[in-house]
Design a protein around this motif. Structure first.
Motif, short mmCIF file in Angstrom:
data_model
loop_
_atom_site.label_atom_id
_atom_site.label_comp_id
_atom_site.label_asym_id
_atom_site.label_seq_id
_atom_site.Cartn_x
_atom_site.Cartn_y
_atom_site.Cartn_z
N SER A 199 0.82 -1.22 0.00
CA SER A 199 0.00 0.00 0.00
C SER A 199 0.85 1.27 0.00
O SER A 199 0.45 2.30 0.54
CB SER A 199 -0.97 0.01 1.19
N ARG A 200 2.00 1.22 -0.64
CA ARG A 200 2.86 2.39 -0.82
C ARG A 200 3.24 2.49 -2.29
O ARG A 200 3.47 1.49 -2.96
CB ARG A 200 4.13 2.29 0.03
N ALA A 201 3.31 3.73 -2.80
CA ALA A 201 3.73 4.00 -4.17
C ALA A 201 5.02 4.82 -4.14
O ALA A 201 5.22 5.64 -3.25
CB ALA A 201 2.65 4.77 -4.92
N PHE A 202 5.88 4.59 -5.11
CA PHE A 202 7.11 5.38 -5.20
C PHE A 202 6.77 6.86 -5.39
O PHE A 202 5.85 7.17 -6.15
CB PHE A 202 7.96 4.88 -6.37
N PRO A 203 7.44 7.77 -4.71
CA PRO A 203 8.66 7.59 -3.93
C PRO A 203 8.43 7.25 -2.45
O PRO A 203 9.35 7.43 -1.64
CB PRO A 203 9.34 8.96 -4.06
N GLY A 204 7.26 6.74 -2.12
CA GLY A 204 7.00 6.37 -0.74
C GLY A 204 7.49 4.99 -0.36
O GLY A 204 7.39 4.60 0.81
N ILE A 205 7.99 4.21 -1.32
CA ILE A 205 8.49 2.87 -1.03
C ILE A 205 9.94 2.96 -0.60
O ILE A 205 10.77 3.53 -1.30
CB ILE A 205 8.34 1.95 -2.25
N ASP A 206 10.26 2.40 0.56
CA ASP A 206 11.63 2.44 1.07
C ASP A 206 12.57 1.61 0.20
O ASP A 206 12.14 0.63 -0.44
CB ASP A 206 11.68 1.90 2.51
N PRO A 207 13.87 1.95 0.19
CA PRO A 207 14.83 1.10 -0.51
C PRO A 207 15.11 -0.18 0.26
O PRO A 207 14.90 -0.25 1.48
CB PRO A 207 16.09 1.98 -0.57
N LEU A 208 15.55 -1.19 -0.44
CA LEU A 208 16.04 -2.42 0.19
C LEU A 208 17.54 -2.24 0.39
O LEU A 208 18.29 -2.18 -0.58
CB LEU A 208 15.76 -3.64 -0.68
N VAL A 209 17.97 -2.10 1.62
CA VAL A 209 19.38 -1.83 1.93
C VAL A 209 20.10 -3.14 2.19
O VAL A 209 19.68 -3.95 3.04
CB VAL A 209 19.50 -0.89 3.15
N VAL A 210 21.20 -3.35 1.45
CA VAL A 210 21.87 -4.64 1.42
C VAL A 210 23.38 -4.44 1.53
O VAL A 210 23.93 -3.51 0.93
CB VAL A 210 21.53 -5.38 0.10
N ARG A 211 24.02 -5.29 2.29
CA ARG A 211 25.49 -5.29 2.36
C ARG A 211 26.05 -6.06 1.16
O ARG A 211 25.56 -7.12 0.80
CB ARG A 211 25.93 -5.93 3.67
N GLN A 212 27.09 -5.50 0.54
CA GLN A 212 27.68 -6.17 -0.61
C GLN A 212 28.12 -7.58 -0.24
O GLN A 212 28.69 -7.83 0.82
CB GLN A 212 28.89 -5.37 -1.14
N HIS A 213 27.81 -8.53 -1.12
CA HIS A 213 28.10 -9.97 -1.00
C HIS A 213 27.13 -10.70 -0.08
O HIS A 213 27.30 -11.90 0.15
CB HIS A 213 29.54 -10.23 -0.56
N ASP A 214 26.11 -10.00 0.44
CA ASP A 214 25.06 -10.70 1.18
C ASP A 214 24.31 -11.65 0.26
O ASP A 214 24.13 -11.37 -0.94
CB ASP A 214 24.04 -9.70 1.75
N ARG A 215 23.85 -12.76 0.84
CA ARG A 215 22.86 -13.60 0.18
C ARG A 215 21.50 -13.01 0.53
O ARG A 215 21.16 -12.87 1.71
CB ARG A 215 22.95 -15.04 0.65
N VAL A 216 20.72 -12.62 -0.48
CA VAL A 216 19.49 -11.88 -0.27
C VAL A 216 18.30 -12.70 -0.77
O VAL A 216 18.36 -13.30 -1.85
CB VAL A 216 19.53 -10.53 -1.00
N ARG A 217 17.23 -12.67 0.02
CA ARG A 217 15.96 -13.25 -0.42
C ARG A 217 14.91 -12.14 -0.44
O ARG A 217 14.84 -11.34 0.49
CB ARG A 217 15.51 -14.37 0.52
N ILE A 218 14.11 -12.10 -1.48
CA ILE A 218 12.97 -11.19 -1.57
C ILE A 218 11.73 -12.03 -1.83
O ILE A 218 11.66 -12.76 -2.83
CB ILE A 218 13.15 -10.15 -2.70
N ARG A 219 10.76 -11.96 -0.91
CA ARG A 219 9.51 -12.72 -1.05
C ARG A 219 8.39 -11.73 -1.41
O ARG A 219 8.21 -10.73 -0.72
CB ARG A 219 9.16 -13.43 0.26
N VAL A 220 7.66 -12.05 -2.47
CA VAL A 220 6.63 -11.15 -2.99
C VAL A 220 5.34 -11.93 -3.16
O VAL A 220 5.33 -13.03 -3.73
CB VAL A 220 7.05 -10.53 -4.33
N GLY A 221 4.23 -11.37 -2.67
CA GLY A 221 2.92 -11.97 -2.88
C GLY A 221 2.04 -11.02 -3.68
O GLY A 221 2.11 -9.80 -3.51
N ASN A 222 1.19 -11.56 -4.55
CA ASN A 222 0.38 -10.75 -5.45
C ASN A 222 -1.10 -10.88 -5.10
O ASN A 222 -1.70 -11.94 -5.30
CB ASN A 222 0.61 -11.17 -6.89
N LEU A 223 -1.70 -9.81 -4.59
CA LEU A 223 -3.14 -9.77 -4.33
C LEU A 223 -3.80 -8.64 -5.12
O LEU A 223 -4.75 -8.02 -4.66
CB LEU A 223 -3.40 -9.63 -2.83
N THR A 224 -3.28 -8.38 -6.32
CA THR A 224 -3.93 -7.46 -7.25
C THR A 224 -4.82 -8.26 -8.19
O THR A 224 -5.03 -9.45 -8.02
CB THR A 224 -2.90 -6.65 -8.06
#
Length: 464
Positions: free
Chosen positions: A235-260
C-alpha cells in the motif's frame, strides 16, 4: 510500537476461549492488540521466546509480536478502518489490521501451535483465510462455508499447527471484492525448524496491491476490476516505497505476494536471481534457472534469491510500464507531433494556467502542475541526476560494502567510481569529462543542505 507495549504483550496473562468466539470472561485476558501507524520499514523483530529463527524485514511494514501461553504462540489481529499514507502528499482511507494496510507480518516456526484472535472493528462481518496453509477445514476462514462471519464487535479464534515452512498470506474470504479492494491483507512466514536451512543474510517481504482512487479523493472505488490508477507495494507508491538496503556480497531473499487483479513481472537490475520458493514450498535446486524478471500471477507468492555482489543503487520494479506510474488518466489522447501552438493562445484566454503536454513525448518528471489535494503526480521522485520519472511499483536496492549485518538505514545515493557514469560524447576520446568521474553532489543531497559526501563522512555507508 513502544517497548512498554511490546513487553506487556509478551508478558500477557493466561487465556480462556470457546471453540469459535471469546467469552466475556476470556475477553479480559486477550493478548494486547499492538498497533503500528508509522509508514517506514520497521527493524526485524528478533524472537524473544519460542524456537529461534532468522526474522524477515517487511518493506514499509512490521512484524506482529506474540505471547507464549502454555507452549502456544498467541497473536491478536484487529480488522479495522485505517488511514495509510500511500506516499508523501497522499493518504488513503483503507481497511486493514492493527493500524495499517497491509496488516503486520506474522512469523512462526514450522511445528508451532498458533492461536490467532481476530477482533472485528469493521462496519460489516469479516473472516481471515490463511492462504496456502494446511490446517483443519473449520479454520480455513471462508465465510458461510467453513465458519460464520465474524460480526462487528466480536472476536473469533483461529488455532492450528504451522505444518510446513514457507511463504504465505492472509486475507478475508468475506465480501472479498470490497474488503480486499480496501486493503485487507497481510504476510505470513513459517520459518523452517532448522534455522540453518535455506538461510540468507537478508530476507525482505512485501505484497503487491492496487487501488482506484480518483484524483482529490481518499477512498478506493471498490467496484473497479481492471483500470486501477495506483499500483503499490504494501500500500505504498514510489517515492514512498523504502529502498532495500543490502550489504555487498550478502545472500538476499525477496519474497513477494500478489493480491492485485493482474500479473506483475518483477524485474531486478544489476543481478540475476533464481526462484527458490512459491506458496507451495521451496523449489528443488535442480529445477531453478537464472532470471532477472519473474512473473507473479494473481494469488501467487514467489521467493527469489541472489548474491548482492554489485555495488550501487539498483532499480527494482514491475516491468509493466503503466504500473510504475501514479494516478494515470487512461483516456488521454496521444499528442506526439501535434502542433498545439495555434490553440494554446485561445485556451489560455479561458484557462490561464493551461500548458501544452505530450507533443514531444510523455515525460513530465520536471513539470510542476497544480494537482487536486491528496493526489500524487503520475511520475515523481528525484535521484542524484534529476527526476527518476517513476511512481507506483518501483524502488531501489542499495548495495553497499561495509554495512553491519543488522544495518538497514538508507545509506544515501551511491558514489560512482571515476569513469563509471554514462557521459555525453563530444567528439574526442582523449579524456572522459569530469561529469563522468563523480556525480553531482549538489543534487545528491539527502536533505536540504546535506550532500552525499556529508551523509557518508567517515562512515560505513559510503563506497569510495
Amino acid at each position: 510500537m513502544s517497548n512498554l507495549s511490546r513487553r506487556a504483550f509478551l508478558q500477557g496473562s493466561a487465556l480462556a476461549v470457546s471453540a469459535t468466539a471469546v467469552s466475556r470472561i476470556g475477553a479480559a485476558s486477550l493478548p494486547e492488540a499492538v498497533l503500528q501507524t508509522q509508514a517506514a520499514t520497521q527493524p526485524p523483530l528478533n524472537p524473544a521466546n519460542g524456537r529461534p529463527y532468522q526474522p524477515v524485514v517487511t518493506l514499509n511494514g512490521w512484524t506482529l509480536p506474540w505471547r507464549m501461553n502454555n507452549g502456544i504462540k498467541e497473536f491478536h489481529l484487529v480488522a479495522e478502518p485505517v488511514v495509510r499514507e500511500i506516499a508523501p502528499g497522499m493518504k488513503a482511507n483503507l481497511w486493514g489490521y492493527n493500524g495499517q494496510s497491509p496488516g503486520p507480518t506474522i512469523e512462526v516456526v514450522e511445528g508451532d501451535r498458533v492461536r490467532i484472535f481476530v477482533t472485528n472493528k469493521l462496519p460489516e462481518h469479516t473472516s481471515v483465510h490463511w492462504h496456502g496453509q494446511r490446517l483443519p477445514n473449520g479454520m480455513d476462514g471462508v465465510t458461510g462455508l467453513t465458519q460464520p462471519g465474524i460480526p462487528p464487535g466480536k472476536t473469533f479464534v483461529y488455532e492450528f499447527t504451522a505444518r510446513r515452512a514457507g511463504t504465505f498470506m492472509y486475507h478475508p474470504h468475506a465480501d472479498e471484492m470490497v474488503q480486499m479492494a480496501m486493503g485487507m491483507m497481510g504476510f505470513w512466514i513459517t520459518h523452517p525448524k532448522d534455522p540453518s536451512l535455506m538461510r540468507v543474510d537478508r530476507d525482505f517481504v512485501f505484497l503487491l496491491n492496487a487501488y482506484d482512487i480518483e484524483p482529490g479523493a481518499a477512498t478506493p472505488r471498490v467496484n473497479e476490476m481492471t483500470d486501477f490508477n495506483l499500483w503499490t507495494w504494501n500500500s505504498r507508491a514510489f517515492p514512498g516505497i523504502d529502498p532495500l538496503v543490502v550489504r555487498q556480497h550478502d545472500r538476499v531473499r525477496i519474497r513477494v505476494g500478489n493480491l492485485t487483479m493482474t500479473n506483475h513481472p518483477i524485474h531486478l537490475h544489476g543481478h540475476e536471481f533464481v526462484v527458490t520458493g512459491t506458496d507451495g514450498g521451496w523449489t528443488p535446486p535442480a529445477s531453478r534457472w537464472p532470471e532477472v524478471t519473474t512473473d507473479i500471477a494473481v494469488g501467487q507468492m514467489r521467493a527469489i534469491e541472489f548474491n548482492a555482489d554489485e555495488p550501487g543503487d539498483w532499480a527494482l520494479h514491475c516491468h509493466k510500464s503503466h504500473h510504475t506510474m501514479n494516478a494515470m488518466g487512461h483516456d488521454v489522447p496521444t499528442m506526439i507531433g501535434v502542433d498545439q501552438k495555434s490553440v494554446l493562445k485561445k485556451i489560455n484566454q479561458l484557462i490561464p494556467d493551461y500548458m501544452v503536454m505530450g507533443d514531444k513525448g510523455g515525460s513530465m518528471g520536471d513539470m510542476e502542475m497544480p494537482l487536486p489535494d491528496n493526489t500524487l503526480p503520475m511520475m515523481t521522485g528525484n535521484g542524484p541526476f534529476g527526476g527518476i520519472e517513476m511512481g507506483g511499483m518501483f524502488t531501489t536496492m542499495k548495495v553497499r560494502k561495509g554495512l553491519a549485518s543488522n544495518d538497514y538505514k538508507d545509506p544515501g545515493w551511491y558514489r560512482h567510481p571515476a569513469g563509471t557514469v554514462a557521459y555525453e560524447w563530444k567528439g574526442s576520446a582523449a579524456a572522459m569529462p569530469a561529469a563522468a568521474q563523480a556525480p553531482d553532489t549538489r543534487r545528491m543531497a539527502n536533505k536540504p543542505g546535506e550532500t552525499i559526501l556529508n551523509a557518508v563522512k567517515g562512515g560505513s555507508h559510503g563506497d569510495h
